[in-house]
Design a protein around this motif. Structure first.
Motif, mmCIF file in Angstrom:
data_model
loop_
_atom_site.group_PDB
_atom_site.id
_atom_site.type_symbol
_atom_site.label_atom_id
_atom_site.label_comp_id
_atom_site.label_asym_id
_atom_site.label_seq_id
_atom_site.Cartn_x
_atom_site.Cartn_y
_atom_site.Cartn_z
ATOM 1 N N LYS A 53 -7.925 -6.106 0.709
ATOM 2 C CA LYS A 53 -6.627 -6.227 1.356
ATOM 3 C C LYS A 53 -5.663 -6.807 0.332
ATOM 4 O O LYS A 53 -6.073 -7.221 -0.753
ATOM 5 C CB LYS A 53 -6.704 -7.100 2.620
ATOM 6 N N HIS A 54 -4.401 -6.823 0.666
ATOM 7 C CA HIS A 54 -3.363 -7.289 -0.256
ATOM 8 C C HIS A 54 -2.667 -8.501 0.362
ATOM 9 O O HIS A 54 -1.463 -8.471 0.615
ATOM 10 C CB HIS A 54 -2.365 -6.171 -0.549
ATOM 11 N N ALA A 55 -3.426 -9.559 0.631
ATOM 12 C CA ALA A 55 -2.885 -10.717 1.342
ATOM 13 C C ALA A 55 -2.433 -11.840 0.411
ATOM 14 O O ALA A 55 -1.449 -12.519 0.698
ATOM 15 C CB ALA A 55 -3.914 -11.251 2.335
ATOM 16 N N GLY A 105 -2.484 -7.597 5.305
ATOM 17 C CA GLY A 105 -3.690 -8.325 5.690
ATOM 18 C C GLY A 105 -4.807 -7.464 6.232
ATOM 19 O O GLY A 105 -5.774 -7.995 6.777
ATOM 20 N N THR A 106 -4.727 -6.155 6.071
ATOM 21 C CA THR A 106 -5.733 -5.241 6.628
ATOM 22 C C THR A 106 -6.814 -4.929 5.599
ATOM 23 O O THR A 106 -6.525 -4.367 4.538
ATOM 24 C CB THR A 106 -5.069 -3.925 7.081
ATOM 25 N N TRP A 107 -8.056 -5.289 5.931
ATOM 26 C CA TRP A 107 -9.185 -4.890 5.075
ATOM 27 C C TRP A 107 -9.349 -3.376 5.178
ATOM 28 O O TRP A 107 -9.355 -2.830 6.277
ATOM 29 C CB TRP A 107 -10.485 -5.544 5.557
ATOM 30 N N HIS A 108 -9.494 -2.696 4.049
ATOM 31 C CA HIS A 108 -9.598 -1.240 4.081
ATOM 32 C C HIS A 108 -10.262 -0.671 2.831
ATOM 33 O O HIS A 108 -10.372 -1.345 1.810
ATOM 34 C CB HIS A 108 -8.210 -0.610 4.245
ATOM 35 N N THR A 109 -10.690 0.572 2.980
ATOM 36 C CA THR A 109 -11.145 1.380 1.860
ATOM 37 C C THR A 109 -10.800 2.829 2.178
ATOM 38 O O THR A 109 -10.480 3.161 3.324
ATOM 39 C CB THR A 109 -12.652 1.227 1.580
ATOM 40 N N VAL A 110 -10.868 3.670 1.165
ATOM 41 C CA VAL A 110 -10.619 5.104 1.330
ATOM 42 C C VAL A 110 -11.815 5.850 0.771
ATOM 43 O O VAL A 110 -12.306 5.544 -0.324
ATOM 44 C CB VAL A 110 -9.323 5.543 0.606
ATOM 45 N N LEU A 111 -12.274 6.848 1.521
ATOM 46 C CA LEU A 111 -13.353 7.726 1.085
ATOM 47 C C LEU A 111 -12.817 9.139 0.922
ATOM 48 O O LEU A 111 -12.092 9.630 1.795
ATOM 49 C CB LEU A 111 -14.478 7.761 2.120
ATOM 50 N N ALA A 112 -13.177 9.780 -0.162
ATOM 51 C CA ALA A 112 -12.868 11.201 -0.343
ATOM 52 C C ALA A 112 -13.932 11.997 0.388
ATOM 53 O O ALA A 112 -15.127 11.792 0.167
ATOM 54 C CB ALA A 112 -12.855 11.560 -1.823
ATOM 55 N N LEU A 113 -13.520 12.903 1.262
ATOM 56 C CA LEU A 113 -14.459 13.703 2.044
ATOM 57 C C LEU A 113 -14.697 15.086 1.464
ATOM 58 O O LEU A 113 -15.641 15.767 1.858
ATOM 59 C CB LEU A 113 -13.960 13.812 3.491
ATOM 60 N N VAL A 114 -13.845 15.501 0.545
ATOM 61 C CA VAL A 114 -13.984 16.779 -0.153
ATOM 62 C C VAL A 114 -13.627 16.543 -1.624
ATOM 63 O O VAL A 114 -12.971 15.551 -1.957
ATOM 64 C CB VAL A 114 -13.073 17.879 0.460
ATOM 65 N N PRO A 129 -0.802 -7.628 -12.300
ATOM 66 C CA PRO A 129 -2.146 -7.106 -12.546
ATOM 67 C C PRO A 129 -3.225 -8.186 -12.504
ATOM 68 O O PRO A 129 -4.404 -7.881 -12.374
ATOM 69 C CB PRO A 129 -2.051 -6.464 -13.932
ATOM 70 N N ASN A 130 -2.827 -9.445 -12.597
ATOM 71 C CA ASN A 130 -3.796 -10.534 -12.508
ATOM 72 C C ASN A 130 -4.154 -10.869 -11.067
ATOM 73 O O ASN A 130 -5.076 -11.634 -10.820
ATOM 74 C CB ASN A 130 -3.258 -11.780 -13.209
ATOM 75 N N GLN A 131 -3.422 -10.315 -10.098
ATOM 76 C CA GLN A 131 -3.691 -10.558 -8.678
ATOM 77 C C GLN A 131 -3.440 -9.287 -7.879
ATOM 78 O O GLN A 131 -2.597 -9.245 -7.000
ATOM 79 C CB GLN A 131 -2.809 -11.697 -8.158
ATOM 80 N N PRO A 132 -4.173 -8.206 -8.192
ATOM 81 C CA PRO A 132 -3.865 -6.937 -7.535
ATOM 82 C C PRO A 132 -4.309 -6.840 -6.081
ATOM 83 O O PRO A 132 -3.656 -6.226 -5.278
ATOM 84 C CB PRO A 132 -4.577 -5.904 -8.388
ATOM 85 N N LYS A 133 -5.470 -7.435 -5.724
ATOM 86 C CA LYS A 133 -5.941 -7.316 -4.351
ATOM 87 C C LYS A 133 -7.040 -8.339 -4.098
ATOM 88 O O LYS A 133 -7.655 -8.847 -5.022
ATOM 89 C CB LYS A 133 -6.441 -5.905 -4.053
ATOM 90 N N ASP A 134 -7.277 -8.584 -2.825
ATOM 91 C CA ASP A 134 -8.343 -9.493 -2.407
ATOM 92 C C ASP A 134 -9.562 -8.634 -2.062
ATOM 93 O O ASP A 134 -9.499 -7.816 -1.144
ATOM 94 C CB ASP A 134 -7.908 -10.276 -1.164
ATOM 95 N N LEU A 135 -10.653 -8.810 -2.779
ATOM 96 C CA LEU A 135 -11.858 -8.021 -2.544
ATOM 97 C C LEU A 135 -12.672 -8.632 -1.413
ATOM 98 O O LEU A 135 -12.799 -9.851 -1.313
ATOM 99 C CB LEU A 135 -12.692 -7.953 -3.824
ATOM 100 N N ALA A 136 -13.223 -7.776 -0.571
ATOM 101 C CA ALA A 136 -13.999 -8.230 0.582
ATOM 102 C C ALA A 136 -15.285 -8.910 0.112
ATOM 103 O O ALA A 136 -16.093 -8.287 -0.590
ATOM 104 C CB ALA A 136 -14.322 -7.051 1.490
ATOM 105 N N PRO A 137 -15.498 -10.164 0.525
ATOM 106 C CA PRO A 137 -16.717 -10.868 0.104
ATOM 107 C C PRO A 137 -17.984 -10.300 0.748
ATOM 108 O O PRO A 137 -19.076 -10.491 0.228
ATOM 109 C CB PRO A 137 -16.465 -12.312 0.552
ATOM 110 N N TRP A 138 -17.845 -9.570 1.841
ATOM 111 C CA TRP A 138 -18.982 -9.006 2.561
ATOM 112 C C TRP A 138 -19.353 -7.599 2.086
ATOM 113 O O TRP A 138 -20.317 -7.015 2.564
ATOM 114 C CB TRP A 138 -18.708 -8.976 4.071
#
Length: 161
Positions: A53-55, A105-114, A129-138
Protein backbone atom coordinates in the motif's frame (compact mmCIF):
# COMPACT_ATOMS: atom_id res chain seq x y z
CA UNK A 1 4.41 16.06 -26.85
CA UNK A 2 4.87 12.34 -26.24
CA UNK A 3 3.39 9.75 -28.58
CA UNK A 4 2.92 6.20 -27.34
CA UNK A 5 3.08 3.84 -30.29
CA UNK A 6 2.17 0.17 -30.56
CA UNK A 7 5.84 -0.49 -31.30
CA UNK A 8 6.88 1.14 -28.03
CA UNK A 9 4.33 -0.94 -26.11
CA UNK A 10 5.43 -4.11 -27.96
CA UNK A 11 9.03 -3.39 -26.98
CA UNK A 12 8.08 -2.92 -23.35
CA UNK A 13 6.13 -6.20 -23.35
CA UNK A 14 9.10 -7.98 -24.95
CA UNK A 15 11.41 -6.69 -22.23
CA UNK A 16 9.01 -7.92 -19.54
CA UNK A 17 9.10 -11.45 -20.99
CA UNK A 18 12.88 -11.70 -20.54
CA UNK A 19 13.12 -9.76 -17.27
CA UNK A 20 13.62 -12.15 -14.32
CA UNK A 21 10.78 -10.32 -12.51
CA UNK A 22 8.51 -10.78 -15.59
CA UNK A 23 7.67 -7.10 -15.68
CA UNK A 24 9.10 -3.89 -17.06
CA UNK A 25 8.07 -0.29 -16.55
CA UNK A 26 8.63 2.88 -18.55
CA UNK A 27 8.23 6.25 -16.88
CA UNK A 28 6.31 8.84 -18.81
CA UNK A 29 6.99 11.67 -16.37
CA UNK A 30 10.29 13.49 -16.79
CA UNK A 31 11.42 13.43 -13.15
CA UNK A 32 10.50 12.19 -9.69
CA UNK A 33 9.66 15.80 -8.86
CA UNK A 34 6.77 15.96 -11.34
CA UNK A 35 3.45 16.57 -9.58
CA UNK A 36 1.87 13.70 -11.54
CA UNK A 37 3.77 10.42 -11.77
CA UNK A 38 2.82 8.34 -14.84
CA UNK A 39 4.22 5.10 -16.13
CA UNK A 40 3.47 2.10 -18.28
CA UNK A 41 3.97 -1.27 -16.62
CA UNK A 42 4.21 -4.46 -18.69
CA UNK A 43 3.42 -7.56 -16.63
CA UNK A 44 3.58 -11.24 -17.55
CA UNK A 45 1.74 -14.12 -15.90
CA UNK A 46 3.84 -15.41 -13.00
CA UNK A 47 5.18 -11.98 -12.07
CA UNK A 48 5.02 -11.43 -8.31
CA UNK A 49 4.19 -7.93 -7.17
CA UNK A 50 4.35 -8.21 -3.40
CA UNK A 51 1.14 -6.88 -1.86
CA UNK A 52 1.66 -3.30 -0.75
CA UNK A 53 0.00 0.00 0.00
CA UNK A 54 1.08 3.63 -0.27
CA UNK A 55 0.32 4.84 3.26
CA UNK A 56 3.68 6.08 4.59
CA UNK A 57 3.84 8.56 1.72
CA UNK A 58 0.07 8.67 1.02
CA UNK A 59 -0.74 8.59 -2.68
CA UNK A 60 -3.92 7.31 -4.26
CA UNK A 61 -3.20 5.26 -7.36
CA UNK A 62 -5.05 4.74 -10.62
CA UNK A 63 -4.43 1.66 -12.79
CA UNK A 64 -5.84 1.55 -16.31
CA UNK A 65 -5.56 -1.45 -18.63
CA UNK A 66 -3.96 -0.68 -21.96
CA UNK A 67 -3.60 -4.30 -23.09
CA UNK A 68 -4.45 -7.69 -21.66
CA UNK A 69 -6.46 -8.94 -18.69
CA UNK A 70 -5.38 -8.47 -15.09
CA UNK A 71 -6.75 -8.96 -11.61
CA UNK A 72 -6.48 -6.48 -8.79
CA UNK A 73 -6.53 -8.28 -5.45
CA UNK A 74 -7.12 -6.27 -2.26
CA UNK A 75 -6.50 -7.40 1.30
CA UNK A 76 -7.31 -6.40 4.87
CA UNK A 77 -4.58 -5.71 7.42
CA UNK A 78 -4.32 -9.43 8.26
CA UNK A 79 -3.67 -10.42 4.65
CA UNK A 80 -7.13 -11.84 3.97
CA UNK A 81 -8.44 -11.18 0.47
CA UNK A 82 -11.24 -8.60 0.54
CA UNK A 83 -11.93 -8.18 -3.17
CA UNK A 84 -10.88 -9.24 -6.66
CA UNK A 85 -11.50 -6.99 -9.64
CA UNK A 86 -10.72 -8.19 -13.13
CA UNK A 87 -9.77 -5.36 -15.44
CA UNK A 88 -8.60 -5.30 -19.00
CA UNK A 89 -8.92 -3.96 -22.47
CA UNK A 90 -12.24 -3.94 -24.32
CA UNK A 91 -11.24 -7.23 -25.93
CA UNK A 92 -12.33 -8.98 -22.72
CA UNK A 93 -15.94 -7.79 -22.81
CA UNK A 94 -18.19 -5.06 -21.53
CA UNK A 95 -18.47 -6.63 -18.07
CA UNK A 96 -14.72 -6.29 -17.55
CA UNK A 97 -13.60 -3.09 -15.80
CA UNK A 98 -11.16 -0.88 -17.70
CA UNK A 99 -9.30 0.20 -14.59
CA UNK A 100 -9.38 0.91 -10.88
CA UNK A 101 -8.49 3.68 -8.48
CA UNK A 102 -7.17 2.81 -5.03
CA UNK A 103 -6.86 4.88 -1.90
CA UNK A 104 -3.39 5.06 -0.40
CA UNK A 105 -4.20 2.77 2.55
CA UNK A 106 -5.41 -0.19 0.46
CA UNK A 107 -3.29 -3.34 0.49
CA UNK A 108 -3.17 -4.64 -3.09
CA UNK A 109 -1.40 -6.54 -5.81
CA UNK A 110 -1.95 -7.04 -9.54
CA UNK A 111 -1.78 -10.35 -11.39
CA UNK A 112 -1.41 -10.69 -15.14
CA UNK A 113 -3.95 -13.26 -16.36
CA UNK A 114 -2.75 -13.38 -19.98
CA UNK A 115 0.62 -12.71 -21.64
CA UNK A 116 1.74 -9.19 -22.60
CA UNK A 117 -0.41 -7.22 -20.14
CA UNK A 118 0.17 -3.49 -20.05
CA UNK A 119 -1.24 -1.00 -17.62
CA UNK A 120 -0.94 2.72 -17.13
CA UNK A 121 -0.27 3.77 -13.53
CA UNK A 122 -0.96 7.30 -12.36
CA UNK A 123 -0.39 8.79 -8.91
CA UNK A 124 0.42 12.14 -7.39
CA UNK A 125 4.03 13.23 -7.13
CA UNK A 126 6.61 14.02 -6.26
CA UNK A 127 7.93 10.48 -5.83
CA UNK A 128 10.52 9.60 -3.21
CA UNK A 129 12.35 6.47 -4.43
CA UNK A 130 13.54 5.89 -0.86
CA UNK A 131 9.91 5.45 0.29
CA UNK A 132 7.96 4.08 -2.67
CA UNK A 133 5.51 1.77 -0.87
CA UNK A 134 4.74 -0.15 2.29
CA UNK A 135 5.27 -3.88 1.72
CA UNK A 136 2.84 -6.29 3.36
CA UNK A 137 4.55 -8.04 6.29
CA UNK A 138 2.25 -11.07 5.85
CA UNK A 139 3.22 -11.66 2.20
CA UNK A 140 6.36 -13.48 1.04
CA UNK A 141 9.39 -11.42 0.20
CA UNK A 142 10.10 -11.17 -3.52
CA UNK A 143 12.55 -13.88 -4.55
CA UNK A 144 11.82 -16.10 -1.55
CA UNK A 145 10.94 -19.78 -1.82
CA UNK A 146 7.37 -19.09 -0.62
CA UNK A 147 6.45 -16.92 -3.63
CA UNK A 148 5.41 -19.83 -5.85
CA UNK A 149 2.96 -21.23 -3.30
CA UNK A 150 1.57 -17.75 -2.61
CA UNK A 151 1.04 -17.08 -6.34
CA UNK A 152 -0.81 -20.42 -6.63
CA UNK A 153 -3.06 -19.36 -3.74
CA UNK A 154 -3.77 -15.99 -5.41
CA UNK A 155 -4.48 -17.71 -8.73
CA UNK A 156 -7.11 -19.88 -7.00
CA UNK A 157 -8.68 -16.82 -5.37
CA UNK A 158 -8.79 -14.97 -8.70
CA UNK A 159 -10.16 -18.03 -10.45
CA UNK A 160 -13.11 -18.14 -8.05
CA UNK A 161 -14.07 -14.54 -8.74
Amino acid sequence: MQVFTSQMLDGLASKAKVNPRLRQHKNIHSSYQDPCQRLFNAIEPGSYIRPHKHATDPRDEMLVAVRGLMALVTFNDDGEVTDVVRFGSEKYGAECAVGVELTSGTWHTVLALVPACLLLEVKAGPFDPNQPKDLAPWAPEEGSDEVGVYLQYLAKVVGKS
